[in-house]
Scaffold this motif. Structure first.
Motif, PDB file in Angstrom:
ATOM      1  N   MET B 216       0.767  -0.964   0.142  1.00  0.00           N
ATOM      2  CA  MET B 216      -0.116   0.077   0.079  1.00  0.00           C
ATOM      3  C   MET B 216       0.611   1.184   0.052  1.00  0.00           C
ATOM      4  SD  MET B 216      -3.086   0.133   0.153  1.00  0.00           S
ATOM      5  CE  MET B 216      -5.007   1.341  -0.191  1.00  0.00           C
ATOM      6  N   GLY B 217       2.439   1.069   0.650  1.00  0.00           N
ATOM      7  CA  GLY B 217       2.548   2.561   1.242  1.00  0.00           C
ATOM      8  C   GLY B 217       3.237   2.491  -1.190  1.00  0.00           C
ATOM      9  N   ALA B 220       0.922   4.255  -2.135  1.00  0.00           N
ATOM     10  CA  ALA B 220       0.631   5.742  -2.000  1.00  0.00           C
ATOM     11  C   ALA B 220       1.015   7.105  -2.878  1.00  0.00           C
ATOM     12  CB  ALA B 220       0.516   5.640  -0.514  1.00  0.00           C
ATOM     13  N   GLU B 221       2.305   6.286  -2.800  1.00  0.00           N
ATOM     14  CA  GLU B 221       3.282   7.416  -3.869  1.00  0.00           C
ATOM     15  C   GLU B 221       3.462   6.724  -4.972  1.00  0.00           C
ATOM     16  OE1 GLU B 221       6.925   7.660  -0.881  1.00  0.00           O
ATOM     17  OE2 GLU B 221       5.049   8.414   0.600  1.00  0.00           O
ATOM     18  N   THR B 222       2.874   6.015  -5.469  1.00  0.00           N
ATOM     19  CA  THR B 222       3.600   5.854  -7.080  1.00  0.00           C
ATOM     20  C   THR B 222       2.170   6.183  -8.112  1.00  0.00           C
ATOM     21  OG1 THR B 222       4.992   4.155  -6.348  1.00  0.00           O
ATOM     22  CG2 THR B 222       4.966   4.724  -8.662  1.00  0.00           C
ATOM     23  N   ALA B 223       1.055   5.174  -7.321  1.00  0.00           N
ATOM     24  CA  ALA B 223      -0.188   5.596  -8.384  1.00  0.00           C
ATOM     25  C   ALA B 223      -1.041   7.017  -8.089  1.00  0.00           C
ATOM     26  CB  ALA B 223      -1.222   4.335  -7.807  1.00  0.00           C
ATOM     27  N   ASP B 224      -1.900   6.812  -9.339  1.00  0.00           N
ATOM     28  CA  ASP B 224      -2.222   8.175  -9.499  1.00  0.00           C
ATOM     29  C   ASP B 224      -4.033   7.590  -9.298  1.00  0.00           C
ATOM     30  OD1 ASP B 224      -1.359   9.748 -11.004  1.00  0.00           O
ATOM     31  OD2 ASP B 224      -0.623   8.942 -11.994  1.00  0.00           O
ATOM     32  N   VAL B 244      -6.486   6.283   0.558  1.00  0.00           N
ATOM     33  CA  VAL B 244      -5.602   5.760   1.526  1.00  0.00           C
ATOM     34  C   VAL B 244      -6.116   7.102   2.012  1.00  0.00           C
ATOM     35  CG1 VAL B 244      -2.989   6.321   2.184  1.00  0.00           C
ATOM     36  CG2 VAL B 244      -3.636   4.852  -0.016  1.00  0.00           C
ATOM     37  N   LEU B 255      -7.210  -3.935   5.874  1.00  0.00           N
ATOM     38  CA  LEU B 255      -6.099  -3.634   5.514  1.00  0.00           C
ATOM     39  C   LEU B 255      -5.413  -2.104   5.657  1.00  0.00           C
ATOM     40  CD1 LEU B 255      -5.193  -5.573   3.475  1.00  0.00           C
ATOM     41  CD2 LEU B 255      -5.586  -3.674   1.484  1.00  0.00           C
ATOM     42  N   MET B 256      -5.844  -1.066   5.657  1.00  0.00           N
ATOM     43  CA  MET B 256      -4.884   0.199   5.951  1.00  0.00           C
ATOM     44  C   MET B 256      -4.713  -0.030   7.924  1.00  0.00           C
ATOM     45  SD  MET B 256      -5.159   1.753   3.218  1.00  0.00           S
ATOM     46  CE  MET B 256      -3.663   3.682   4.299  1.00  0.00           C
ATOM     47  N   SER B 258      -4.817  -2.367   9.280  1.00  0.00           N
ATOM     48  CA  SER B 258      -3.945  -3.744   9.432  1.00  0.00           C
ATOM     49  C   SER B 258      -1.837  -3.080   9.784  1.00  0.00           C
ATOM     50  CB  SER B 258      -3.986  -5.013   8.784  1.00  0.00           C
ATOM     51  OG  SER B 258      -3.374  -4.788   8.152  1.00  0.00           O
ATOM     52  N   ILE B 259      -1.625  -1.575   8.934  1.00  0.00           N
ATOM     53  CA  ILE B 259      -0.602  -1.227   8.352  1.00  0.00           C
ATOM     54  C   ILE B 259       0.366  -0.553   9.050  1.00  0.00           C
ATOM     55  CG2 ILE B 259       1.073   0.055   6.955  1.00  0.00           C
ATOM     56  CD1 ILE B 259      -1.216  -0.749   4.534  1.00  0.00           C
TER      57      ILE B 259
END
Ligand SMILES: Nc1ncnc2c1ncn2[C@@H]1O[C@H](COP(=O)(O)OP(=O)(O)OP(=O)(O)O)[C@@H](O)[C@H]1O
Ligand SMILES: Nc1ncnc2c1ncn2[C@@H]1O[C@H](COP(=O)(O)OP(=O)(O)O)[C@@H](O)[C@H]1O
Ligand code: SF4
Ligand code: SF4
Ligand SMILES: [Mg+2]
Ligand SMILES: [Mg+2]
Lengths: 327, 322
Positions: B216-217, B220-224, B244, B255-256, B258-259
């Motif tokens: 997910m990280g 969050a920083e790569t995808a649009d 996010v 999911l979010m 649990s990180i």
């Protein structure tokens, strides 16, 4: 047995070298020299009873080698490991929960094994009851004991590994990337379980991971490794609030942050050099933005600063007394 | 011309087995535009790779596309024969996989592999193709190209190999890159280098990217935009910042949660009870219902679906689960 200052494990100037030379005949014919890899190169740390010390670092920096040295699977090439506990009550949990479970044994037998080793004359009904207890402790059902490992998911298999480790009535657990093979939702189940067991049983963990957010969640103290050495060691909160070593700082700047995503993050340049021929001086100098002449020839030793945080970096020392400059 | 590069409608991927037909991808619709990175996340077995393989025409038989359509810049590409698919792969769609060694031939120098691929797709002369190979190596960040171009793959580090694979994928200036866990095998410091490279390529060349990952990280920083997959279905689709920060699907929020956080201290991580169902035991209705704390009768009866941004959840779609 003496229990000085609550320390359960003291590791001092620990070294492990591997001979990675070409075969003897090739060396002879091609005139190649012997080559030594320094997998662990002068490491020291102390773990307090009931606490978690985490080793964190990139692939090949020596984390698993330390785990194997501590558990006695490897012999040290130098230095000392002092364990102030019962050696028989040290257990290990591995990354790949499948590879570490005997596929032909039923789960009940797998879990019972350390118990039978520890107390060979335990009556069979007692063993059965204890196994059922352990399976319940890790969130499985006693009836799962009749199944084989392949009938379980990755997270359940890791619980079986944990139940097996607990059967040895451990006081000290070495956990090498226990959740790296698991999905995050399953990782959460395993990490919560490990924390609960630590609270309830007073366990001590040497916890290995390459994941800084996992380490932050689990550890009391974090040791950051680079090329066989610990470059910085600090209590968790301090490490995240005030990382000292340039490598730690770059690492923290590099990793994606879900709560504050930065799409223009500048990645750390370069790569981890080969441990067979590490750069001279500070082995981080080819990637370090602060490197100066001294770093290329002299190796920084890890020193405590005024706050007793320890870091191996010339830029973190003031020239006069070796205390950390506030950078 | 529309700037939609990839257009997937109602895609379904099946594996016929002796015990019955397994549905690995179930009714997925999504689009990717020029210069856009669509992240696809989900736990292992969620159907991410099968979606990528379906696009690339690389499903292993008996696996097959059982329904739906895939268009690339307006041209329908599902159901093409092997030769036509092979022509599209490499030329119009580049592929990057988790293990760079699967895409590289260990017996050939990396420069020669690049030159061959460039010539295959462009018909450039050998010397011009070599000049282009050097440009590409430079573009993906290989230092000292002159010295490295005649090395073999095993002489490169994992991160360098993955750069070469990306260079290979770029040879024919494809419209779309399918990158399946391209950074999973790499160290964090190298991972950031590769995602920064993908972002730059997208921006500068207008390439569309399907970035498949369980991280997910990284998303969050790569995808649009992001597509969250669960049990072969699309659970949630939307702009990455929104998903996010304010996930709408109970699975995404689980999911979010649990990180572990890099900023906040929590005693216990949020847990989603149970685990993702196996393909032969997907519950009726919403596939997430046995694990969902909000599940109601409708969730066990009817399957919520989305074909545009939103969450495939009765609560999110209709405000109730009765
Ligand atoms: N038996 C061995 N023989 C030779 N070299 C070895 C041996 N075991 C480990 N090494 C080397 O020692 C170094 C440290 O390895 P180690 O397995 O401890 O790394 P690690 O930090 O656990 O990495 P990872 O994150 O990939 O698990 C590596 O360069 C590795 O290749
Ligand atoms: N050859 C096959 N036969 C049957 N099932 C398969 C096959 N290949 C993949 N699957 C199943 O398809 C589902 C989706 O797999 P995949 O797309 O690889 O998941 P991921 O999201 O981890 O990439 C999984 O349940 C997997 O077990
Ligand atoms: S000793 Fe020098 S090269 Fe090493 S981390 Fe410190 S400043 Fe950088
Ligand atoms: S549809 Fe129902 S079961 Fe599925 S996620 Fe929404 S509330 Fe939960
Ligand atoms: Mg290791
Ligand atoms: Mg996959």
């Amino acid at each position: 047995m003496t229990q000085r200052s609550g320390a359960i494990l003291e590791v001092d100037a620990l070294e492990r070298r591997f001979d990675v030379s070409a075969p003897w005949l090739n060396r002879l014919l091609e005139g190649r020299p012997r080559r030594t890899l320094r997998a662990v190169d002068g490491v020291d740390f102390t773990i307090q009873r009931g606490q978690t010390l985490a080793l964190v670092g990139e692939s090949g920096c020596g984390k698993s080698t330390i785990a194997k040295l501590v558990t006695g699977l490897h012999a040290p090439s130098g230095g000392a490991i002092r364990f102030h506990g019962d050696r028989d009550r040290m257990q290990m949990i591995f990354q790949d929960p499948f590879a570490s479970l005997n596929p032909r044994w039923r789960v009940a037998r797998i879990v019972a094994e350390p118990l039978r080793t520890l107390r060979p004359d335990t009556p069979e009904p007692e063993v059965t009851a204890r196994v059922a207890d352990l399976l319940r402790t890790v969130g499985l059902s006693p009836t799962d004991g009749t199944k084989f490992p392949h009938e379980f998911s990755g997270g359940q298999r890791q619980r079986i590994s944990i139940a097996r480790a607990l059967a040895g009535e451990p006081e000290f657990l070495v956990c090498d990337e226990p959740t790296s093979a698991l999905d995050v939702s399953v990782q959460a189940q395993v990490l919560n379980l490990m924390k609960r067991l630590q609270r309830e049983m007073g366990l001590t963990y040497l916890f290995i991971s390459h994941d800084l957010s996992v380490v932050r969640h689990m550890a009391d103290v974090i040791a950051v490794m680079y090329l066989g050495r610990i470059v910085e060691i600090q209590p968790t909160a301090d490490l995240f609030a005030a990382p000292l070593h340039p490598y730690t700082r770059l690492l923290l700047d590099t990793i994606p942050d879900l709560e504050a995503p930065d799409r223009n993050r500048i990645p750390m340049g370069g790569e981890v050099p080969s441990p067979v021929s590490p750069p001279p001086g500070c082995s981080f100098h080819p990637r370090c933005p602060l490197a100066f002449d001294r770093c290329r020839t002299e190796r920084p030793e890890r020193r405590a600063d005024v706050h007793d945080r320890r870091v191996a970096c010339f830029a973190c020392e003031t020239p006069a007394d070796g205390a950390a400059a506030d950078v | 011309m529309s700037d939609i590069v990839l257009d997937i409608r109602n895609l379904r991927v099946e594996f016929p087995t002796r015990k019955g037909v397994l549905t690995a991808v179930d009714d997925i619709s999504l689009q990717i535009r020029r210069g856009e990175i669509l992240g696809m996340v989900g736990e292992s077995g969620a159907g991410k790779s099968m979606t990528g393989m379906a696009i690339l025409g690389l499903l292993e038989p008996p696996g097959r596309i059982a329904a739906g359509s895939i268009h690339l810049s307006g041209d329908r590409i599902d159901g093409l024969d092997d030769r036509a698919l092979q022509a599209i792969r490499g030329r119009r769609i580049g592929a990057v996989f988790q293990d760079p060694l699967t895409s590289l031939n260990p017996l050939f120098r990396v420069g020669d592999q690049l030159v061959e691929t460039i010539r295959l797709h462009t018909g450039l002369s050998r010397s011009r193709a070599r000049a282009r190979a050097k440009d590409l190596m430079h573009e993906v960040g290989i230092p000292a190209v002159e010295e490295r171009i005649d090395s073999y793959p095993h002489q490169f580090s994992g991160g360098m190999r993955q750069r070469i694979v990306i260079a290979l994928a770029l040879c024919a200036e494809p419209e779309l890159i399918v990158a399946d866990e391209p950074t999973t095998a790499l160290d964090v410091s190298i991972q950031a280098q590769i995602t920064a490279l993908l972002r730059r390529l997208c921006r500068e060349r207008g390439t569309a990217v399907l970035l498949v990952t369980h991280d997910m990280g990284v998303i969050a920083e790569t995808a649009d935009r992001v597509a969250v997959m669960y049990a072969g279905r699309l659970a949630e689709l939307g702009p990455v910042d929104e998903i996010v920060r304010r996930p709408n699907h109970p699975y995404t929020s689980g999911l979010m949660g649990s990180i572990p956080s890099l900023r906040k201290d929590v005693d216990e991580l949020q847990m989603i009870p149970g685990s993702m169902p196996r393909l032969d035991a997907i519950p009726p209705g919403c596939a997430f219902n046995p694990r969902c704390t909000h599940a109601g009768p409708r969730c066990r009866r009817e399957t919520p679906r989305i074909d545009s941004p939103g969450a495939a959840c009765w609560l999110a779609l209709e405000g109730e689960v009765a």
